[in-house]
Design a protein around this motif. Structure first.
Motif, short mmCIF file in Angstrom:
data_model
loop_
_atom_site.label_atom_id
_atom_site.label_comp_id
_atom_site.label_asym_id
_atom_site.label_seq_id
_atom_site.Cartn_x
_atom_site.Cartn_y
_atom_site.Cartn_z
N VAL A 160 63.80 31.36 20.48
CA VAL A 160 64.27 29.99 20.33
C VAL A 160 63.31 29.02 21.03
O VAL A 160 62.98 27.95 20.49
N THR B 278 61.48 26.48 18.53
CA THR B 278 61.90 25.08 18.67
C THR B 278 60.76 24.23 19.21
O THR B 278 60.49 23.13 18.69
N VAL C 208 59.58 21.57 16.06
CA VAL C 208 60.01 20.17 16.18
C VAL C 208 58.82 19.21 16.25
O VAL C 208 58.75 18.25 15.47
#
Length: 433
Positions: A334, A338, A342
């Motif tokens: 994660v 992420t 992003v």
């Protein structure tokens, strides 16, 4: 009664037998995982784990104990450190600042984002795991050291493994591949800097000792930049092949000793020599220095894998440890996904390309094992935490190939404009993306 001379000869022979066994098993398992389209490093690490207490040690008579006796392990560790020092030199040398000029906007954002998010999640996870792993033997581990080290372990991206995956998947010439390579290069430098800070904090006996170490490190880096690099530049232009190779290796070992004496790990010295090593003339240096060291490192690094594998005991994990392992793998994935996806999407990259980029920077491979071995030597990780983090490194590296295949090819092919970096340029010049 066995004489001391005979005992020493038998011990030497045992070490040589161990190295031969490691090379043979590592090659066989490496070829097997290669057929599964996995990086060879996965097979080499699995070979080390299989020869340790997790598999071979479970057989009757504990073959691990007599194949790798306690007396032989320090010698194996020394051989492993030689291979590791040369490998770290090559890693530093592969970091070419010229790469930063291409895709620097997106790569910097992805690199910093993936490190910051991964580091933060690692520190947060440490608050949940610390109370179960706050002691190594009779020594207590401080929370600050444990949390910082777990944050660093989550932040790693394996540049060499990533480069190999890109080549195997035909992504080297794509925008995603180029950004991933530059991001991984930045990640490597930032991660080693973070690890150096954590190592200094762990080994320092107090604030004054920490200041002393930082001052000595500053002197060391200055000497490398002002004295060593100019000498290496002159040598690359004038010296013969043999003398240049010997001089470079000697410099690597001297720098490794210097950083060890300062209070840091030997790998930092080797890595820093790689950073200051001249890149030109590129063809001659690759032929005279890089390739010979790659060959030596290829022979010696498997010994590092077995030394690492001897510390991995999967059978020693409890049901609670398995839950912790799941949490570690989840947080590791994660954080990188992420932190990479992003900023990439926000700078104009498609979701599919950004997803592939996130998967690529999530590979940890050998670089993670180097970091974990440092943590084990410093007494920051207990046996269970070390085992779980090694398994996390294997899982995150093994996931890259299948996930990229399922994502197929990137949306942008070679030669197409980098919309993300174009957006960065427009923003700086006052235009609209």
């Amino acid at each position: 009664m066995e004489s001391p001379a005979n005992h020493a000869e038998l011990l030497t022979a045992t070490v040589l037998l161990d190295i031969a066994l490691v090379l043979a098993v590592g090659t066989l398992v490496g070829r097997w995982v290669g057929r599964l389209r996995q990086p060879a490093v996965i097979g080499e690490v699995l070979a080390g784990v299989a020869l340790g207490p997790s598999l071979l040690g479970l057989l009757p008579g504990n073959p691990t104990a007599w194949l790798f006796p306690a007396e032989a392990r320090p010698f194996l560790s020394t051989v492993a450190q030689v291979g590791l020092a040369l490998f770290m030199f090559l890693i530093g040398w592969e970091f070419d600042p010229a790469r930063l000029r291409s895709h620097r906007g997106t790569a910097a954002a992805v690199s910093i984002g993936s490190i910051v998010v991964s580091f933060g999640l690692g520190v947060a996870l440490a608050t949940l795991l610390y109370h179960r792993h706050d002691a190594v033997g009779v020594d207590r581990v401080g929370f600050t050291e444990f949390a910082l080290f777990l944050g660093v372990a989550m932040s790693i991206t394996a540049f060499p493994v990533l480069a190999r995956i890109l080549a195997e998947r035909g992504l080297t010439g794509t925008r995603v591949g180029s950004i991933a390579l530059v991001s991984a290069a930045i990640d490597d430098v930032l991660a080693w800097c973070l690890l150096a800070v954590v190592t200094a904090i762990v080994t320092a006996s107090g604030p004054l000792d920490l200041v002393r170490m930082l001052l000595l490190l500053g002197v060391f880096l200055t000497v490398l930049r002002v004295v060593v690099r100019p000498l290496l530049v002159v040598m690359t232009r004038r010296w013969a092949t043999t003398y240049l190779l010997v001089t470079v290796v000697a410099t690597v070992f001297l720098a490794s000793y210097a950083t060890t004496w300062i209070g840091l790990h030997a790998i930092f010295g080797a890595f820093c020599v790689g950073l200051v090593m001249p890149r030109q003339p590129a063809a001659e240096l690759r032929e005279q220095v890089c390739r010979p060291l790659e060959h030596v490192s290829m022979v010696l690094l498997p010994v590092f894998f077995i030394v690492t594998g001897l510390g991995v005991d999967i059978g020693g994990l409890t049901a609670a440890n398995l839950l912790e392992l799941a949490a570690i793998v989840l947080v590791a994935c994660v954080g990188k996904l992420t932190g990479a996806i992003v900023p990439a999407v926000s700078l104009g990259m498609s979701w599919r390309d950004a997803g592939i980029l996130g998967i690529l920077v999530n590979t940890r491979g050998l670089t993670e094992l180097v970091v974990l071995s440092v943590g084990l030597q410093l007494g920051v990780l207990d046996g269970q935490m070390f085992t779980m983090l090694v398994l996390m490194a294997l899982v995150t590296t093994a996931l890259a190939g299948p996930l990229i295949r399922s994502g197929r090819t990137p949306a942008t092919r070679p030669g197409e404009p980098d919309t993300a970096d174009a957006a960065m340029t427009d923003a700086r010049t006052g235009g609209t993306a």
